[in-house]
Write a protein that holds these residues in place. Structure first.
Motif, PDB file in Angstrom:
ATOM      1  N   GLU A 260     -15.992  89.250  89.674  1.00  0.00           N
ATOM      2  CA  GLU A 260     -14.844  90.423  88.490  1.00  0.00           C
ATOM      3  C   GLU A 260     -15.923  91.252  87.839  1.00  0.00           C
ATOM      4  O   GLU A 260     -17.014  90.795  88.077  1.00  0.00           O
ATOM      5  CB  GLU A 260     -14.390  89.817  87.183  1.00  0.00           C
ATOM      6  CG  GLU A 260     -13.044  89.187  87.585  1.00  0.00           C
ATOM      7  CD  GLU A 260     -13.444  88.048  88.013  1.00  0.00           C
ATOM      8  OE1 GLU A 260     -14.371  87.247  87.539  1.00  0.00           O
ATOM      9  OE2 GLU A 260     -12.742  86.861  88.208  1.00  0.00           O
ATOM     10  N   ARG A 261     -16.395  92.977  88.532  1.00  0.00           N
ATOM     11  CA  ARG A 261     -16.896  93.472  87.474  1.00  0.00           C
ATOM     12  C   ARG A 261     -17.065  93.897  86.427  1.00  0.00           C
ATOM     13  O   ARG A 261     -16.017  94.446  85.521  1.00  0.00           O
ATOM     14  CB  ARG A 261     -16.579  94.484  88.660  1.00  0.00           C
ATOM     15  CG  ARG A 261     -17.504  95.002  90.199  1.00  0.00           C
ATOM     16  CD  ARG A 261     -19.090  93.960  90.609  1.00  0.00           C
ATOM     17  NE  ARG A 261     -19.405  95.265  90.710  1.00  0.00           N
ATOM     18  CZ  ARG A 261     -20.700  95.110  90.747  1.00  0.00           C
ATOM     19  NH1 ARG A 261     -21.343  93.562  91.059  1.00  0.00           N
ATOM     20  NH2 ARG A 261     -21.811  96.263  91.300  1.00  0.00           N
ATOM     21  N   TYR A 262     -18.075  94.175  85.463  1.00  0.00           N
ATOM     22  CA  TYR A 262     -18.340  94.580  84.148  1.00  0.00           C
ATOM     23  C   TYR A 262     -19.331  95.512  84.043  1.00  0.00           C
ATOM     24  O   TYR A 262     -20.414  95.287  84.718  1.00  0.00           O
ATOM     25  CB  TYR A 262     -18.287  93.574  83.170  1.00  0.00           C
ATOM     26  CG  TYR A 262     -19.010  92.942  83.246  1.00  0.00           C
ATOM     27  CD1 TYR A 262     -20.099  92.528  82.463  1.00  0.00           C
ATOM     28  CD2 TYR A 262     -19.156  91.205  84.136  1.00  0.00           C
ATOM     29  CE1 TYR A 262     -21.481  91.576  82.651  1.00  0.00           C
ATOM     30  CE2 TYR A 262     -20.344  90.214  84.430  1.00  0.00           C
ATOM     31  CZ  TYR A 262     -20.886  91.106  83.033  1.00  0.00           C
ATOM     32  OH  TYR A 262     -21.796  89.980  82.822  1.00  0.00           O
TER      33      TYR A 262
ATOM     34  N   ASP B  78     -15.258  96.947  80.413  1.00  0.00           N
ATOM     35  CA  ASP B  78     -14.235  96.511  81.031  1.00  0.00           C
ATOM     36  C   ASP B  78     -14.278  97.384  82.594  1.00  0.00           C
ATOM     37  O   ASP B  78     -14.648  98.551  82.255  1.00  0.00           O
ATOM     38  CB  ASP B  78     -13.291  95.600  80.459  1.00  0.00           C
ATOM     39  CG  ASP B  78     -12.282  97.323  80.473  1.00  0.00           C
ATOM     40  OD1 ASP B  78     -12.353  98.170  80.237  1.00  0.00           O
ATOM     41  OD2 ASP B  78     -11.565  96.746  79.700  1.00  0.00           O
ATOM     42  N   PRO B  79     -13.835  96.382  83.378  1.00  0.00           N
ATOM     43  CA  PRO B  79     -13.829  97.172  85.220  1.00  0.00           C
ATOM     44  C   PRO B  79     -12.250  98.449  84.713  1.00  0.00           C
ATOM     45  O   PRO B  79     -12.739  99.528  85.652  1.00  0.00           O
ATOM     46  CB  PRO B  79     -12.743  96.200  85.287  1.00  0.00           C
ATOM     47  CG  PRO B  79     -13.604  94.742  85.229  1.00  0.00           C
ATOM     48  CD  PRO B  79     -13.457  95.227  83.967  1.00  0.00           C
TER      49      PRO B  79
ATOM     50  N   SER C 291     -22.088  91.420  87.738  1.00  0.00           N
ATOM     51  CA  SER C 291     -20.715  90.824  88.471  1.00  0.00           C
ATOM     52  C   SER C 291     -20.000  89.567  87.699  1.00  0.00           C
ATOM     53  O   SER C 291     -21.357  88.794  88.152  1.00  0.00           O
ATOM     54  CB  SER C 291     -20.921  90.414  89.987  1.00  0.00           C
ATOM     55  OG  SER C 291     -21.576  91.446  90.799  1.00  0.00           O
TER      56      SER C 291
END
Length: 603
Positions: A340-342, A257-258, A335
């Protein structure tokens, strides 16, 4: 309307009328009002009478008397109420009976229904979903224009068509279930494949509601809303396939996760790292060594953010202890729809490759050792001469010392001469010892020892090994080896073997092109562009373009007694050090061999 006094007496006809009513004369003036109308007018009484009559009541009264007919259902707005007036003529008396009723609920309901019908028509004509009506047997009664876009049929073509003829044969059993659900619950949703007019199938999601008979409760009609979910179904199918691939993949897959926390491990990762299904997710710090984790945090995240991916070699540490696992690591940045980035880490277990490389190194070292033995045999006469020289000197100095010892009584210089002889004996013995030591080091067998090396020192050692061979062939080795060259990281013996091979090839080339004549080869070294370049340049016959392309091919040689392994082995050794070995024609003739090695960074 002009106001006129309203008679207080009321005719029995008006008094008994339960609906608000009044009598109007030819000029539409009020003659009599009943109690129901007065109650409707309220406290303001007859003064507001004109407000509750239709705006054109004067013309209506005149037309009613002239045409001798009643005029019905004339609408008038009285405050928030809607009144419907009927005008009944009495031609003999010259008057008109006007009766009204409060139709607010009816009119407003009709207006609302009309507005709902217009809105329904607007929605059905413009929505991308298919809105359709069906009889209880599943035949189309009507459909919205979206039927053309979705199915290739106009609504008129679908009327009377059974739905089952469009449904894929594997999903037709759902229609029976849908009918039962509609009869029991009145509502049902299903996903199924439907055939387009062109012949291909689409995935539909249909929500249906039953319309029942008011008295019997039987289903008389079904309203359905259908939408094309083909893209969604395919995306879900792709996701299922990808999930299956990730689960079955032999590579280690980790989702992050980020915040940098591990959220998922595929079975291969759990097996390799020794983490059970019920164990908590490990931290990155617990999986990576400090240096690898620092490289991942300092370089990996930023590169993956900019370019989408970052790769490196690293080692993963199983949580239960044990030997670390070498992996080829790829960090991917993704994305989500919301921005959100992961991240995901894909690690390939390189244990087998590491073992193969170690085995290849061992084979290469064995081959190199064999080549050194061959070289030693070819250099035997020169090496014997280099050892015989100090041994002969030792014998001479020992004999002279013995003679001086016999003349000690009458020769005052004898003791000094003996001391000088012993000193010379020591020097030549050490020289012979160095030669033997150098040979033993050159013939050393075992695992390679990578270390920081001075290229100039190693090159001078190679020159000494082939010095006698060069002298015998009247070849001078001119060295241009500056001091202070940056160190390179390599195995001393293997690097010396490469340089010796290049020098001996150059000596052979000079003797072939200039037999019986004195010649020279040039050995140079310089640093630049993060590497040290060592060049051996001869004045031999050189090579053609075809020969240059094959010169590093195993078993290719121009020497009658050669095996063709020297240059190919040398290139493999240099590439194992992270460098390169190239051949090209030298200016003025001959061949130039360039060995490039990366500079060892200062720790």
């Amino acid at each position: 309307m002009p106001t006129h006094p309203v008679p207080s007496s009321v005719s029995p006809l008006l008094a008994l009328d339960p609906q608000p009513s009044l009598l109007l004369d030819v000029q539409a003036r009020p003659l009599e009002l009943n109690a129901a109308l007065l109650a409707l007018l309220g406290e303001s009484g007859p003064q507001t009478l004109a407000g509750c009559l239709p705006a054109n009541h004067v013309q209506l009264v005149r037309a009613c008397l002239e045409q001798r007919r009643a005029i019905e259902e004339v609408e008038a707005q009285f405050g928030e109420r809607v009144l419907l007036w009927n005008f009944v003529p009495d031609p003999q008396e010259g008057r008109v009976l006007a009766r009204c009723r409060d139709a607010s609920a009816q009119i407003l309901g009709e207006r609302e229904a009309a507005r709902a019908r217009r809105l329904y028509r607007l929605i059905t004509e413009n929505t991308t979903d298919l809105i359709s009506r069906h009889d209880p047997d599943g035949r189309f009664l009507d459909a919205s224009p979206a039927s053309w876009t979705l199915l290739g049929y106009w609504p008129e073509e679908l009327r009377g068509k059974p739905v089952r003829t469009l449904v894929h044969v594997r999903e037709r059993t759902q229609l029976r279930c849908a009918r039962e659900a509609l009869e029991q619950h009145g509502y049902h949703t299903m996903s199924y494949r439907v055939r387009h007019r062109a012949g291909h199938y689409l995935w539909f999601e249909t929500a249906s509601r039953a319309i029942r008979d008011t008295y019997t409760g039987a289903v008389v009609e079904v309203i359905s809303v259908s939408r094309d979910i083909t893209a969604r179904v395919r995306a879900e199918e792709n996701n299922r396939r990808l999930a299956g691939v990730v689960e079955a993949n032999t590579d280690l897959v980790l989702f992050i996760d980020p915040a940098g926390q591990v959220t998922y491990l595929n079975p291969a990762a759990r097996r390799t790292l020794g983490i059970g299904e019920r164990q908590p997710m490990p931290s990155l710090a617990g999986l990576f060594a400090r240096d690898d984790l620092a490289r991942l945090q300092a370089e990996g995240w930023n590169t993956a953010e900019r370019q989408g991916a970052w790769g490196a070699d690293a080692r993963l540490q199983p949580t239960g202890g044990g030997a670390s696992v070498p992996v080829s690591l790829v960090l991917l940045a993704h994305s989500a729809i919301g921005g959100e980035r992961y991240y995901s880490l894909v690690a390939r277990d390189m244990t087998e490759r590491e073992l193969r490389e170690a085995q290849q190194h061992r084979h290469q070292d064995e081959l190199a050792h064999t080549a050194r033995l061959v070289s030693l045999g070819e250099l035997a006469s020169g090496l014997a001469h280099e050892i015989n020289q100090p041994l002969a000197a030792v014998v001479n100095y020992a004999s002279a010392s013995q003679r001086y010892l016999q003349s000690l009584e009458h020769n005052p210089q004898a003791a000094l001469r003996v001391a000088q002889g012993l000193e010379r004996i020591t020097e030549h013995a050490q020289h012979a010892s160095e030669v033997i030591k150098r040979l033993r080091a050159f013939l050393r067998k075992g695992q390679r020892r990578m270390q920081a090396l001075d290229v100039a020192e190693v090159a001078r050692g190679a020159v000494r090994l082939c010095g006698w061979e060069a002298s015998a062939g009247q070849v001078t080795i001119e060295t241009q080896l500056p001091d202070g060259l940056p160190p390179v990281y390599a195995d001393r013996v293997l690097l010396e073997q490469v340089l010796l091979n290049l020098l001996r090839n150059a000596i052979d080339a000079n003797r072939e092109a200039h037999p019986g004549q004195p010649t020279a080869i040039v050995l140079t070294a310089h640093a630049g562009n993060g590497q040290v370049t060592i060049e051996v340049r001869d004045c031999g016959p050189g090579l053609s373009d075809a020969e240059l392309e094959r010169v590093f091919t195993p078993f290719y040689t121009s020497k009658p007694e050669g095996l063709g392994l020297g240059l190919s082995m040398s290139r493999g050794i240099v590439e194992g050090f992270g460098g390169s070995l190239e051949a090209q024609r030298a200016e003025g003739g001959g061949l130039s061999m360039r060995c490039r090695l990366p500079i060892q960074p200062i720790q």
